[in-house]
Design a protein around this motif. Structure first.
Motif, PDB file in Angstrom:
ATOM      1  N   ARG A 335       9.392 -12.427  32.626  1.00  0.00           N
ATOM      2  CA  ARG A 335       8.272 -12.305  31.692  1.00  0.00           C
ATOM      3  C   ARG A 335       7.461 -11.037  31.998  1.00  0.00           C
ATOM      4  NH1 ARG A 335       3.140 -14.149  32.014  1.00  0.00           N
ATOM      5  NH2 ARG A 335       2.161 -14.849  30.083  1.00  0.00           N
ATOM      6  N   ASN A 336       7.185 -10.828  33.255  1.00  0.00           N
ATOM      7  CA  ASN A 336       6.401  -9.656  33.638  1.00  0.00           C
ATOM      8  C   ASN A 336       7.160  -8.363  33.376  1.00  0.00           C
ATOM      9  OD1 ASN A 336       4.258 -11.226  34.382  1.00  0.00           O
ATOM     10  ND2 ASN A 336       4.767 -11.262  36.560  1.00  0.00           N
ATOM     11  N   ALA A 337       8.469  -8.417  33.538  1.00  0.00           N
ATOM     12  CA  ALA A 337       9.267  -7.215  33.262  1.00  0.00           C
ATOM     13  C   ALA A 337       9.190  -6.871  31.775  1.00  0.00           C
ATOM     14  CB  ALA A 337      10.717  -7.447  33.678  1.00  0.00           C
ATOM     15  N   ILE A 338       9.269  -7.887  30.934  1.00  0.00           N
ATOM     16  CA  ILE A 338       9.207  -7.648  29.486  1.00  0.00           C
ATOM     17  C   ILE A 338       7.813  -7.140  29.105  1.00  0.00           C
ATOM     18  CG2 ILE A 338       9.343  -8.748  27.212  1.00  0.00           C
ATOM     19  CD1 ILE A 338      11.402 -10.736  28.588  1.00  0.00           C
ATOM     20  N   ILE A 339       6.804  -7.734  29.695  1.00  0.00           N
ATOM     21  CA  ILE A 339       5.427  -7.273  29.435  1.00  0.00           C
ATOM     22  C   ILE A 339       5.303  -5.802  29.813  1.00  0.00           C
ATOM     23  CG2 ILE A 339       3.009  -7.471  30.173  1.00  0.00           C
ATOM     24  CD1 ILE A 339       3.492 -10.482  30.584  1.00  0.00           C
ATOM     25  N   ALA A 340       5.875  -5.455  30.960  1.00  0.00           N
ATOM     26  CA  ALA A 340       5.755  -4.066  31.438  1.00  0.00           C
ATOM     27  C   ALA A 340       6.372  -3.102  30.434  1.00  0.00           C
ATOM     28  CB  ALA A 340       6.447  -3.919  32.794  1.00  0.00           C
ATOM     29  N   VAL A 341       7.500  -3.477  29.878  1.00  0.00           N
ATOM     30  CA  VAL A 341       8.172  -2.598  28.919  1.00  0.00           C
ATOM     31  C   VAL A 341       7.367  -2.532  27.624  1.00  0.00           C
ATOM     32  CG1 VAL A 341      10.243  -2.315  27.494  1.00  0.00           C
ATOM     33  CG2 VAL A 341      10.472  -3.012  29.891  1.00  0.00           C
ATOM     34  N   TRP A 342       7.002  -3.691  27.092  1.00  0.00           N
ATOM     35  CA  TRP A 342       6.327  -3.698  25.783  1.00  0.00           C
ATOM     36  C   TRP A 342       4.942  -3.037  25.873  1.00  0.00           C
ATOM     37  CZ3 TRP A 342       8.653  -4.532  21.271  1.00  0.00           C
ATOM     38  CH2 TRP A 342       7.848  -4.531  20.129  1.00  0.00           C
ATOM     39  N   ALA A 343       4.239  -3.306  26.944  1.00  0.00           N
ATOM     40  CA  ALA A 343       2.879  -2.762  27.068  1.00  0.00           C
ATOM     41  C   ALA A 343       2.890  -1.229  27.131  1.00  0.00           C
ATOM     42  CB  ALA A 343       2.188  -3.343  28.290  1.00  0.00           C
ATOM     43  N   GLN A 344       4.026  -0.657  27.543  1.00  0.00           N
ATOM     44  CA  GLN A 344       4.119   0.813  27.633  1.00  0.00           C
ATOM     45  C   GLN A 344       4.788   1.423  26.397  1.00  0.00           C
ATOM     46  OE1 GLN A 344       2.646   2.390  30.056  1.00  0.00           O
ATOM     47  NE2 GLN A 344       2.101   0.413  30.929  1.00  0.00           N
ATOM     48  N   ARG A 345       5.127   0.595  25.426  1.00  0.00           N
ATOM     49  CA  ARG A 345       5.910   1.080  24.275  1.00  0.00           C
ATOM     50  C   ARG A 345       5.068   1.998  23.386  1.00  0.00           C
ATOM     51  NH1 ARG A 345       6.584  -1.713  18.807  1.00  0.00           N
ATOM     52  NH2 ARG A 345       8.731  -1.366  18.117  1.00  0.00           N
ATOM     53  N   ALA A 346       5.656   3.145  23.040  1.00  0.00           N
ATOM     54  CA  ALA A 346       4.950   4.067  22.147  1.00  0.00           C
ATOM     55  C   ALA A 346       5.893   4.615  21.077  1.00  0.00           C
ATOM     56  CB  ALA A 346       4.362   5.221  22.952  1.00  0.00           C
ATOM     57  N   ASP A 347       7.122   4.083  20.966  1.00  0.00           N
ATOM     58  CA  ASP A 347       8.132   4.621  20.040  1.00  0.00           C
ATOM     59  C   ASP A 347       7.621   4.724  18.614  1.00  0.00           C
ATOM     60  OD1 ASP A 347      10.629   3.913  21.891  1.00  0.00           O
ATOM     61  OD2 ASP A 347       9.452   2.094  21.658  1.00  0.00           O
ATOM     62  N   ARG A 348       8.001   5.799  17.964  1.00  0.00           N
ATOM     63  CA  ARG A 348       7.785   5.927  16.516  1.00  0.00           C
ATOM     64  C   ARG A 348       8.766   6.967  15.972  1.00  0.00           C
ATOM     65  NH1 ARG A 348       3.864   9.744  14.740  1.00  0.00           N
ATOM     66  NH2 ARG A 348       3.308  11.175  16.375  1.00  0.00           N
ATOM     67  N   TYR A 349      10.022   6.751  16.339  1.00  0.00           N
ATOM     68  CA  TYR A 349      11.065   7.734  16.031  1.00  0.00           C
ATOM     69  C   TYR A 349      11.106   8.121  14.552  1.00  0.00           C
ATOM     70  CZ  TYR A 349      15.616   9.779  15.265  1.00  0.00           C
ATOM     71  OH  TYR A 349      16.615  10.628  14.882  1.00  0.00           O
ATOM     72  N   SER A 350      11.087   7.109  13.672  1.00  0.00           N
ATOM     73  CA  SER A 350      11.280   7.416  12.243  1.00  0.00           C
ATOM     74  C   SER A 350      10.119   8.227  11.670  1.00  0.00           C
ATOM     75  CB  SER A 350      11.472   6.126  11.448  1.00  0.00           C
ATOM     76  OG  SER A 350      12.698   5.543  11.821  1.00  0.00           O
ATOM     77  N   GLU A 351       8.963   8.104  12.286  1.00  0.00           N
ATOM     78  CA  GLU A 351       7.816   8.869  11.779  1.00  0.00           C
ATOM     79  C   GLU A 351       7.897  10.333  12.177  1.00  0.00           C
ATOM     80  OE1 GLU A 351       4.501   5.276  11.694  1.00  0.00           O
ATOM     81  OE2 GLU A 351       4.309   6.877  13.175  1.00  0.00           O
ATOM     82  N   ILE A 352       8.636  10.610  13.231  1.00  0.00           N
ATOM     83  CA  ILE A 352       8.664  11.996  13.720  1.00  0.00           C
ATOM     84  C   ILE A 352      10.052  12.614  13.594  1.00  0.00           C
ATOM     85  CG2 ILE A 352       6.706  11.742  15.311  1.00  0.00           C
ATOM     86  CD1 ILE A 352       8.689  11.248  17.558  1.00  0.00           C
ATOM     87  N   ARG A 353      10.923  11.924  12.821  1.00  0.00           N
ATOM     88  CA  ARG A 353      12.293  12.405  12.634  1.00  0.00           C
ATOM     89  C   ARG A 353      12.277  13.775  11.949  1.00  0.00           C
ATOM     90  NH1 ARG A 353      13.686   8.455   9.739  1.00  0.00           N
ATOM     91  NH2 ARG A 353      15.320   7.410  10.888  1.00  0.00           N
ATOM     92  N   THR A 354      13.112  14.692  12.449  1.00  0.00           N
ATOM     93  CA  THR A 354      13.319  15.961  11.763  1.00  0.00           C
ATOM     94  C   THR A 354      14.818  16.187  11.700  1.00  0.00           C
ATOM     95  OG1 THR A 354      13.485  17.303  13.752  1.00  0.00           O
ATOM     96  CG2 THR A 354      11.268  16.981  12.861  1.00  0.00           C
ATOM     97  N   ALA A 355      15.228  17.213  10.989  1.00  0.00           N
ATOM     98  CA  ALA A 355      16.663  17.495  10.876  1.00  0.00           C
ATOM     99  C   ALA A 355      17.269  17.722  12.252  1.00  0.00           C
ATOM    100  CB  ALA A 355      16.877  18.710   9.993  1.00  0.00           C
ATOM    101  N   ALA A 356      16.428  18.191  13.191  1.00  0.00           N
ATOM    102  CA  ALA A 356      16.955  18.537  14.517  1.00  0.00           C
ATOM    103  C   ALA A 356      16.759  17.432  15.543  1.00  0.00           C
ATOM    104  CB  ALA A 356      16.247  19.795  15.006  1.00  0.00           C
ATOM    105  N   THR A 357      16.410  16.230  15.069  1.00  0.00           N
ATOM    106  CA  THR A 357      16.151  15.153  16.016  1.00  0.00           C
ATOM    107  C   THR A 357      17.350  14.935  16.931  1.00  0.00           C
ATOM    108  OG1 THR A 357      14.930  14.150  14.214  1.00  0.00           O
ATOM    109  CG2 THR A 357      15.186  12.833  16.161  1.00  0.00           C
ATOM    110  N   ARG A 358      17.069  14.576  18.174  1.00  0.00           N
ATOM    111  CA  ARG A 358      18.131  14.452  19.168  1.00  0.00           C
ATOM    112  C   ARG A 358      19.254  13.493  18.713  1.00  0.00           C
ATOM    113  NH1 ARG A 358      14.259  10.791  20.552  1.00  0.00           N
ATOM    114  NH2 ARG A 358      15.069   8.755  21.082  1.00  0.00           N
ATOM    115  N   THR A 359      20.413  13.651  19.282  1.00  0.00           N
ATOM    116  CA  THR A 359      21.561  12.865  18.815  1.00  0.00           C
ATOM    117  C   THR A 359      22.103  11.909  19.875  1.00  0.00           C
ATOM    118  OG1 THR A 359      22.988  14.651  19.502  1.00  0.00           O
ATOM    119  CG2 THR A 359      22.378  14.593  17.163  1.00  0.00           C
TER     120      THR A 359
END
Ligand code: SAM
Length: 369
Positions: A335-359
């Motif tokens: 439970r604490n491991a999952i909390i640690a991951v989620w609490a640090q989550r900042a992903d927003r890939y689709s909002e910052i996607r560009t033609a050159a986005t990493r592959t």
């Protein structure tokens, strides 16, 4: 293969004190805040868990598992690396304890996992309020629908990219006919797994001519077609922005022949934008993950076939929960491991996607679609 971040000290502690404190703080902010439970760095709750139960599939959809990459020699995961049903149940139970209210089994093709109904039985027993669903290509649904329902599955989503047989056979690239998927959909509805959602990924020049026939076919049936913008998942499908048919264009094409009006979202974070037919004959959804990214409301976590936790469909790294489980972590540590991951989550890939986005993103069949 994706890189995996070792969870710092996860074996003994599970999560850093700051993350646990964040969770405690969130829970202490009063009723509204409490309802949201665990939130990430952008204030997003953890509401859904998608579980990939196999990285194998009996289709070779050209936009997902192209044959030239996923051929005979492709190194699919050996069985020992897959989470067992008991391990999946345990992890899912911990997620539910953290506020997850929707579990979706996916893959790969989930109906290829042997005795999948046993897993469904276990997940259905976790909590009655949890929405338990599954996404399938429908190939095995006709023979499986009843047993899935009896095991406790609530609903099913079926992928179908065209009603035109030649187009569909070319897209699944294993010559699978439309008629058998339609039989699967009928069997699911008859077994009580409805309303069935039918997912159609739209790729320009490949199946965009199938948009209106698809809408027409399912209008009035009680099933809900969802048109999905073709996405740049994984690194093997050669995605180009030119291949994307924007949701706006999809809706306009349907509206010209079958007038539609916008409908309210069922809940915050719903991925599909809803449209209802003006004559009352049902609704459709459009999933505009490319042209109108919905990262802001994304409440989904993903558990890969081998037990890595991913917080974004477009991630290139996962967090190894299987290692924790197999090394004897307690539920609290998990439970604490999952909390640690989620609490640090900042992903927003689709909002910052560009033609050159990493592959270097992981494949959808592995992380779960
Ligand atoms: N085998 C199951 C199926 O066919 O539904 C579950 C896994 S599949 C990866 C889940 C969903 O992801 C399917 O509806 C599929 O069409 C969709 N999908 C795969 N690749 C995609 C892409 N590049 N863009 C948009 N949707 C995609």
């Amino acid at each position: 293969m994706a890189k995996v971040i070792p969870l710092a000290d996860a074996r003994t502690v599970g999560a850093d004190a700051a993350s646990v404190a964040t969770f405690a703080r969130n829970a202490a902010y009063g009723p509204r805040r409490e309802e949201r439970g665990l939130v990430d760095l952008r204030g997003r709750s953890l509401h859904d868990l998608r579980i990939s139960v196999t990285d194998r599939c009996n289709f070779r959809c050209v936009y997902c598992m192209p044959k030239d990459v996923f051929g005979r020699d492709y190194p699919f995961l050996p069985h020992a690396q897959l989470l067992t049903f008991e391990e999946i149940e345990r992890v899912a139970r911990v997620f539910v304890g953290l506020g997850v209210r929707k579990l979706r089994l996916t893959g790969g093709e989930p109906l290829l996992r042997r005795r999948i109904e046993h897993l469904i039985e276990k997940l259905a027993a976790i909590a009655p309020e949890v929405d338990l669903t599954l996404t399938t290509n429908g190939a095995l649904l006709k023979q499986k629908a009843r047993v899935l329902r009896d095991a406790g599955l609530k609903r099913v989503t079926v992928s179908l990219d065209s009603l035109d047989d030649a187009t569909f056979r070319a897209m699944n690239d294993v010559d699978f006919p439309v008629a058998r998927v339609l039989e699967g959909i009928d069997a699911a509805a008859a077994a009580g797994l409805g309303p069935v959602k039918v997912n159609m990924v739209v790729k320009r020049g490949t199946n965009d001519a199938s948009i209106v026939p698809m809408a027409r076919h399912f209008r009035g049936s009680g099933h809900i077609v969802r048109f999905i913008e073709y996405m740049d998942v994984g690194a093997t499908n050669g995605w180009r922005m030119d291949d994307v048919v924007p949701a706006r264009e999809i809706v306009a094409a349907i509206d010209r022949e079958l007038p539609v009006a916008p409908a309210e979202a069922n809940y915050t974070g719903e991925v599909a934008e809803r449209w209802r037919y003006r004559d009352g004959s049902g609704e459709i959804g459009v999933i505009a993950s490319v042209t109108q990214a919905f990262c802001r409301d994304c409440t989904r976590a993903r558990l890969s076939t081998d037990g890595k936790l991913y917080t974004c469909l477009f991630a290139d790294r996962g967090h190894d929960l299987r290692e924790l489980v197999r090394e004897g972590a307690s539920d609290d540590q998990l439970r604490n491991a999952i909390i640690a991951v989620w609490a640090q989550r900042a992903d927003r890939y689709s909002e910052i996607r560009t033609a050159a986005t990493r592959t270097s993103k992981v494949e959808m069949s592995y992380i779960g679609g």
